[in-house]
Write a protein that holds these residues in place. Structure first.
Motif, short mmCIF file in Angstrom:
data_model
loop_
_atom_site.label_atom_id
_atom_site.label_comp_id
_atom_site.label_asym_id
_atom_site.label_seq_id
_atom_site.Cartn_x
_atom_site.Cartn_y
_atom_site.Cartn_z
N MET A 1 -6.17 -18.04 -2.87
CA MET A 1 -6.23 -18.34 -4.30
C MET A 1 -6.92 -19.69 -4.54
N PRO A 2 -7.65 -19.81 -5.65
CA PRO A 2 -8.21 -21.12 -5.98
C PRO A 2 -7.09 -22.04 -6.45
N HIS A 3 -7.27 -23.33 -6.23
CA HIS A 3 -6.30 -24.27 -6.79
C HIS A 3 -7.03 -25.35 -7.56
N GLN A 4 -6.34 -25.85 -8.56
CA GLN A 4 -6.90 -26.88 -9.43
C GLN A 4 -6.98 -28.21 -8.70
N MET A 5 -7.96 -29.00 -9.02
CA MET A 5 -8.09 -30.35 -8.49
C MET A 5 -7.98 -31.29 -9.69
N HIS A 6 -7.03 -32.21 -9.62
CA HIS A 6 -6.80 -33.13 -10.73
C HIS A 6 -7.37 -34.52 -10.46
N CYS A 7 -7.84 -34.75 -9.24
CA CYS A 7 -8.35 -36.08 -8.89
C CYS A 7 -9.76 -36.33 -9.39
N ILE A 8 -10.44 -35.29 -9.84
CA ILE A 8 -11.75 -35.45 -10.48
C ILE A 8 -11.78 -34.57 -11.72
N GLY A 9 -12.54 -35.02 -12.70
CA GLY A 9 -12.60 -34.27 -13.95
C GLY A 9 -13.54 -34.91 -14.94
N GLU A 10 -13.13 -34.93 -16.19
CA GLU A 10 -14.00 -35.39 -17.27
C GLU A 10 -14.45 -36.83 -17.09
N GLU A 11 -13.60 -37.68 -16.51
CA GLU A 11 -14.00 -39.07 -16.25
C GLU A 11 -15.23 -39.14 -15.37
N GLN A 12 -15.36 -38.17 -14.46
CA GLN A 12 -16.51 -38.12 -13.56
C GLN A 12 -17.63 -37.24 -14.12
N GLY A 13 -17.42 -36.70 -15.32
CA GLY A 13 -18.46 -35.88 -15.96
C GLY A 13 -18.46 -34.43 -15.53
N VAL A 14 -17.30 -33.94 -15.02
CA VAL A 14 -17.22 -32.55 -14.59
C VAL A 14 -16.02 -31.86 -15.22
N LYS A 15 -16.02 -30.53 -15.17
CA LYS A 15 -14.92 -29.73 -15.70
C LYS A 15 -14.79 -28.47 -14.86
N ASN A 16 -13.76 -27.67 -15.13
CA ASN A 16 -13.53 -26.41 -14.41
C ASN A 16 -13.52 -26.61 -12.90
N VAL A 17 -12.84 -27.63 -12.45
CA VAL A 17 -12.82 -27.99 -11.03
C VAL A 17 -11.77 -27.14 -10.30
N ILE A 18 -12.25 -26.41 -9.29
CA ILE A 18 -11.34 -25.63 -8.45
C ILE A 18 -11.71 -25.86 -6.99
N ALA A 19 -10.78 -25.52 -6.12
CA ALA A 19 -11.01 -25.77 -4.69
C ALA A 19 -10.33 -24.71 -3.85
N PHE A 20 -10.77 -24.66 -2.58
CA PHE A 20 -10.08 -23.85 -1.58
C PHE A 20 -10.39 -24.42 -0.21
N ASN A 21 -9.48 -24.10 0.71
CA ASN A 21 -9.68 -24.48 2.10
C ASN A 21 -10.14 -23.23 2.84
N PRO A 22 -11.33 -23.29 3.43
CA PRO A 22 -11.88 -22.09 4.08
C PRO A 22 -11.17 -21.76 5.39
N SER A 23 -11.51 -20.60 5.92
CA SER A 23 -10.95 -20.14 7.20
C SER A 23 -11.35 -21.08 8.33
N ILE A 24 -10.68 -20.94 9.45
CA ILE A 24 -10.98 -21.78 10.61
C ILE A 24 -12.43 -21.60 11.05
N GLU A 25 -12.91 -20.36 11.05
CA GLU A 25 -14.30 -20.09 11.44
C GLU A 25 -15.28 -20.79 10.50
N THR A 26 -15.02 -20.73 9.21
CA THR A 26 -15.89 -21.38 8.24
C THR A 26 -15.80 -22.89 8.36
N ASP A 27 -14.61 -23.40 8.60
CA ASP A 27 -14.44 -24.83 8.81
C ASP A 27 -15.32 -25.31 9.97
N LEU A 28 -15.28 -24.60 11.09
CA LEU A 28 -16.09 -24.97 12.25
C LEU A 28 -17.58 -24.87 11.92
#
Length: 177
Positions: free
Chosen positions: A126-153
Motif C-alpha cells: 500500500m502507498p503511505h503518506q509522507m508528511h515531512c515534505i509538502g506545500e512548503e517545499q512546493g509539492v503535493k500528493n506525496v506518497i511513498a513505498f518501500n520496494p522489494s529486496i530485489e528492487t532495493d538491490l
C-alpha cells in the motif's frame, strides 16, 4: 520549486543518507521488478507503485530506517473483494486500527482467521503518506513505498549507492504545486 530544491530539502531530513531523482529508465525497471507476480504462494501486487506512476516525478531515498514512522498499514493480504485478512502493524499505527479477533503471528503482523476469503489471497503493498515534505517545499500528493529486496538491490547498483549496506530504500512520488 525545482526538483533540485526538493532533493536538497529531502536530503536534510534526519536519517537520510542520499536522495536521487528517478529517471525514466530507472522508473521503468522498477515498474518491471514491482509488477504483479507470485511470491510466498501469493500474488504480489504493488498498489503503491501503481499510484506513484500517476505523479509528476519520483525520487529514491536511502536512509537509516523509515524516513518517518508509518502510521498506516504498508502491506495487506486481501481477496478479490478487497476484504483484508491480514496486515502489518507498524510501530506508529494505532492499535485501535487492529480489528477484534486478530491473531498476532509476529510482533508486527496480524491475521483474521474467522474471515473466509472469496478468492485466492494476494499480498498488496500500500502507498503511505509522507508528511515531512509538502506545500512548503512546493509539492503535493506525496506518497511513498518501500520496494522489494530485489528492487532495493537494483536501485543501489543502478544509482551507485555503496555506503551503508543496510540502508532502507524508499520511493517517494509527488506533484508540483
Amino acid at each position: 520549486m525545482s526538483i533540485k530544491q526538493v532533493l536538497a530539502d529531502i536530503s536534510r531530513i534526519e536519517g537520510v543518507y542520499k536522495v536521487f531523482a528517478v529517471d525514466l529508465s530507472t522508473a521503468l525497471r522498477v515498474e518491471i521488478q514491482e509488477s504483479p507476480r507470485r511470491m510466498w504462494g501469493y500474488t504480489h501486487e504493488n498498489r503503491a507503485r501503481e499510484e506513484c506512476r500517476n505523479r509528476q516525478f519520483a525520487v529514491c531515498v536511502f536512509s537509516r530506517n523509515f524516513i518517518e514512522e508509518p502510521t498506516e498499514m504498508l502491506s495487506v493480504m486481501t481477496d478479490c473483494t478487497g476484504e483484508i485478512y491480514g496486515h502489518d502493524v507498524p510501530r506508529g499505527m494505532s492499535r485501535d486500527q487492529v480489528k477484534g479477533g486478530a491473531v498476532w503471528v509476529s510482533d508486527s503482523f496480524v491475521v483474521y482467521p474467522e474471515l473466509m476469503p472469496k478468492s485466492d489471497l494476494k499480498w498488496v503493498v500500500m502507498p503511505h503518506q509522507m508528511h515531512c515534505i509538502g506545500e512548503e517545499q512546493g509539492v503535493k500528493n506525496v506518497i511513498a513505498f518501500n520496494p522489494s529486496i530485489e528492487t532495493d538491490l537494483f536501485l543501489k547498483r543502478r544509482l551507485g549507492y555503496t555506503k551503508h549496506e543496510d540502508a532502507t530504500s524508499t520511493i517517494i512520488a509527488m506533484d508540483f504545486l
